[in-house]
Design a protein around this motif. Structure first.
Motif, PDB file in Angstrom:
ATOM      1  N   THR A 102       0.808  -1.216   0.000  1.00 44.51           N
ATOM      2  CA  THR A 102       0.000   0.000   0.000  1.00 44.51           C
ATOM      3  C   THR A 102       0.843   1.269   0.000  1.00 44.51           C
ATOM      4  OG1 THR A 102      -0.198  -0.192   2.385  1.00 44.51           O
ATOM      5  CG2 THR A 102      -1.998  -1.094   1.054  1.00 44.51           C
ATOM      6  N   THR A 103       2.155   1.138   0.239  1.00 47.99           N
ATOM      7  CA  THR A 103       3.059   2.291   0.129  1.00 47.99           C
ATOM      8  C   THR A 103       3.786   2.290  -1.206  1.00 47.99           C
ATOM      9  OG1 THR A 103       4.949   1.167   1.131  1.00 47.99           O
ATOM     10  CG2 THR A 103       3.391   2.226   2.628  1.00 47.99           C
ATOM     11  N   MET A 104       3.362   1.407  -2.123  1.00 48.55           N
ATOM     12  CA  MET A 104       3.898   1.292  -3.470  1.00 48.55           C
ATOM     13  C   MET A 104       5.353   0.837  -3.483  1.00 48.55           C
ATOM     14  SD  MET A 104       1.181   1.686  -4.948  1.00 48.55           S
ATOM     15  CE  MET A 104       1.712   1.559  -6.639  1.00 48.55           C
ATOM     16  N   VAL A 105       5.698   0.050  -2.515  1.00 53.13           N
ATOM     17  CA  VAL A 105       7.013  -0.584  -2.491  1.00 53.13           C
ATOM     18  C   VAL A 105       6.832  -2.027  -2.963  1.00 53.13           C
ATOM     19  CG1 VAL A 105       8.902  -1.381  -1.017  1.00 53.13           C
ATOM     20  CG2 VAL A 105       7.858   0.874  -0.627  1.00 53.13           C
ATOM     21  N   TYR A 106       7.693  -2.447  -3.897  1.00 53.68           N
ATOM     22  CA  TYR A 106       7.600  -3.823  -4.407  1.00 53.68           C
ATOM     23  C   TYR A 106       8.193  -4.779  -3.389  1.00 53.68           C
ATOM     24  CZ  TYR A 106       7.633  -7.778  -7.558  1.00 53.68           C
ATOM     25  OH  TYR A 106       7.399  -8.994  -8.137  1.00 53.68           O
ATOM     26  N   ARG A 107       7.421  -5.818  -3.084  1.00 53.67           N
ATOM     27  CA  ARG A 107       7.877  -6.805  -2.108  1.00 53.67           C
ATOM     28  C   ARG A 107       7.583  -8.209  -2.606  1.00 53.67           C
ATOM     29  NH1 ARG A 107       9.199  -4.081   2.482  1.00 53.67           N
ATOM     30  NH2 ARG A 107       8.160  -2.070   2.851  1.00 53.67           N
ATOM     31  N   THR A 108       8.342  -9.154  -2.062  1.00 55.27           N
ATOM     32  CA  THR A 108       8.121 -10.570  -2.349  1.00 55.27           C
ATOM     33  C   THR A 108       7.691 -11.266  -1.073  1.00 55.27           C
ATOM     34  OG1 THR A 108       9.802 -10.558  -4.091  1.00 55.27           O
ATOM     35  CG2 THR A 108       9.166 -12.686  -3.190  1.00 55.27           C
TER      36      THR A 108
END
Length: 120
Positions: A102-108
């Motif tokens: 939701t903070t527009m950080v790409y995560r796996t």
């Protein structure tokens, strides 16, 4: 917090079938890709199959023609249909999802793993 919950593993005889499911829940804005990896005892984790948001799929050579990955966008769920199982498919299977939070950080993200055992 994002959770991946897998189900569907178990013991099956050679030549049998299993269907794995993985449901994604939590604060994830968008999912770019989902997939399945596996890790056999004493071996490194390896890619089994992936599927993108655009429904492009990729399979390991060892499972092509036997495994099928699919997804249900409405349920944020990815599936792995496995047929003609072989003893060498025995491993812990892990669900994977990649996307923007939701903070527009790409995560796996990874599931906890589900055991698949192919044995007579």
């Amino acid at each position: 917090q994002v959770q991946l919950v897998e189900s569907g593993g178990g013991l099956v005889q050679p030549g049998g079938s299993l269907r794995l499911s993985c449901a994604v829940s939590g604060s994830i804005f968008s999912i770019s890709s989902m997939g399945w990896y596996r890790q056999a005892p004493g071996k490194q984790r390896e890619l089994v199959a992936t599927i993108t948001s655009g429904d492009s799929t990729n399979y390991a050579d060892s499972v092509k023609g036997r495994f099928t990955i699919s997804k249900d966008n409405a349920k944020n769920t990815v599936y792995l249909q496995m047929v003609s199982l072989k003893p060498e498919d025995t491993a812990v299977y892990y669900c994977n999802a990649g996307g923007f939070d939701t903070t527009m950080v790409y995560r796996t993200y990874w599931g906890q793993g589900t055991q698949v055992t192919v044995s007579s």
